[in-house]
Design a protein around this motif. Structure first.
Motif, PDB file in Angstrom:
ATOM      1  N   LEU A 108      -0.045   0.232   6.588  1.00  0.00           N
ATOM      2  CA  LEU A 108       0.890   1.060   5.654  1.00  0.00           C
ATOM      3  C   LEU A 108       1.574  -0.111   4.738  1.00  0.00           C
ATOM      4  O   LEU A 108       1.611  -0.151   3.542  1.00  0.00           O
ATOM      5  N   MET A 109       1.905  -1.145   5.439  1.00  0.00           N
ATOM      6  CA  MET A 109       2.599  -2.153   4.842  1.00  0.00           C
ATOM      7  C   MET A 109       1.937  -2.938   4.097  1.00  0.00           C
ATOM      8  O   MET A 109       2.215  -3.523   2.726  1.00  0.00           O
ATOM      9  N   GLU A 110       0.720  -3.135   4.425  1.00  0.00           N
ATOM     10  CA  GLU A 110      -0.454  -4.153   3.604  1.00  0.00           C
ATOM     11  C   GLU A 110      -0.681  -3.156   2.255  1.00  0.00           C
ATOM     12  O   GLU A 110      -0.862  -3.682   1.414  1.00  0.00           O
ATOM     13  N   ALA A 111      -0.833  -1.673   2.186  1.00  0.00           N
ATOM     14  CA  ALA A 111      -1.238  -0.920   1.380  1.00  0.00           C
ATOM     15  C   ALA A 111      -0.101  -0.847   0.172  1.00  0.00           C
ATOM     16  O   ALA A 111      -0.389  -1.303  -1.056  1.00  0.00           O
ATOM     17  N   VAL A 112       1.153  -0.956   0.622  1.00  0.00           N
ATOM     18  CA  VAL A 112       2.429  -0.874  -0.358  1.00  0.00           C
ATOM     19  C   VAL A 112       2.454  -2.294  -0.931  1.00  0.00           C
ATOM     20  O   VAL A 112       2.484  -2.583  -2.094  1.00  0.00           O
ATOM     21  N   ARG A 113       2.231  -3.462  -0.299  1.00  0.00           N
ATOM     22  CA  ARG A 113       2.125  -4.811  -0.692  1.00  0.00           C
ATOM     23  C   ARG A 113       0.783  -4.999  -1.890  1.00  0.00           C
ATOM     24  O   ARG A 113       1.233  -5.707  -2.852  1.00  0.00           O
ATOM     25  N   ARG A 114      -0.235  -4.384  -1.397  1.00  0.00           N
ATOM     26  CA  ARG A 114      -1.453  -4.480  -2.463  1.00  0.00           C
ATOM     27  C   ARG A 114      -0.826  -3.609  -3.684  1.00  0.00           C
ATOM     28  O   ARG A 114      -1.136  -4.178  -4.772  1.00  0.00           O
ATOM     29  N   ASN A 115      -0.244  -2.550  -3.710  1.00  0.00           N
ATOM     30  CA  ASN A 115       0.183  -1.884  -4.694  1.00  0.00           C
ATOM     31  C   ASN A 115       1.103  -2.549  -5.461  1.00  0.00           C
ATOM     32  O   ASN A 115       1.121  -2.564  -6.820  1.00  0.00           O
ATOM     33  N   GLU A 116       2.375  -3.352  -4.919  1.00  0.00           N
ATOM     34  CA  GLU A 116       3.154  -4.047  -5.725  1.00  0.00           C
ATOM     35  C   GLU A 116       2.511  -5.312  -6.378  1.00  0.00           C
ATOM     36  O   GLU A 116       2.693  -5.770  -7.611  1.00  0.00           O
ATOM     37  N   LYS A 117       1.604  -5.959  -5.653  1.00  0.00           N
ATOM     38  CA  LYS A 117       0.862  -7.223  -5.972  1.00  0.00           C
ATOM     39  C   LYS A 117      -0.074  -6.441  -7.561  1.00  0.00           C
ATOM     40  O   LYS A 117      -0.092  -7.472  -8.349  1.00  0.00           O
ATOM     41  N   SER A 118      -0.643  -5.366  -7.421  1.00  0.00           N
ATOM     42  CA  SER A 118      -1.415  -4.710  -8.169  1.00  0.00           C
ATOM     43  C   SER A 118      -0.259  -4.629  -9.834  1.00  0.00           C
ATOM     44  O   SER A 118      -0.704  -4.876 -10.816  1.00  0.00           O
ATOM     45  N   LYS A 119       0.722  -4.148  -9.494  1.00  0.00           N
ATOM     46  CA  LYS A 119       1.565  -3.875 -10.426  1.00  0.00           C
ATOM     47  C   LYS A 119       2.024  -5.183 -11.247  1.00  0.00           C
ATOM     48  O   LYS A 119       2.184  -5.358 -12.316  1.00  0.00           O
TER      49      LYS A 119
END
Length: 158
Positions: free
Chosen positions: A19-30
């Protein structure tokens, strides 16, 4: 009232990590989307996707004179400042009594070389708390190959 019987299953640590990795990927995508738009607008030669491969908590974009133009949400999480409070200011606003002048002079010299570099600084959060920050600074060049902006990928060192 009807209750649904949901079986209790243990939560595994890798579930939280995923879950933390998914949140981090989303932030990096933004972050990548914002920098890609800025690249197009400001006509940088540098590829933001390449720059964002390293680990960071926050991003600060300044112009050549070090006026802050953009920060990501990670910067707000790390420092407590929102973008409206810092746009137009310089990174000197995060300096304080324990910040080393010698480090600031070293950073200015390194910025003048036009080459990427890494440095550690002592900064202050909005609430006055001191933190050590590792900066990975990348000069961004325009179509005339002149440095027009600096991109700082920052992470708090504990």
């Amino acid at each position: 009232m009807t209750y649904i019987n949901i079986p209790r299953i243990p939560l595994h640590c890798w579930d939280i990590i995923s879950l933390m990795e998914a949140v981090r990927r989303n932030e990096k995508s933004k972050d990548l989307n914002a920098l890609t738009q800025l690249k197009s607008k400001l006509r940088w030669k540098s590829n933001p996707e390449k720059l964002l491969r390293s680990h960071y908590h926050a991003i600060v974009l300044t112009d050549y004179k070090l006026n802050i133009h953009w920060v990501n949400q990670g910067f707000t999480k790390m420092t407590g400042y929102n973008s409206k409070e810092i746009i137009g200011n310089t990174p000197a606003m995060f300096q304080g009594r324990l910040s080393l002048r010698s480090t600031n002079k070293k950073i200015r010299r390194q910025l003048s070389t036009g080459k990427p570099f890494t440095e550690r600084v002592i900064n202050y959060k909005k609430n006055g708390q001191i933190y050590t920050c590792e900066l990975n600074i990348f000069p961004l060049r325009n179509k005339n190959n002149q440095v027009s902006h600096f991109l700082a990928l920052e992470k708090e060192i504990l």
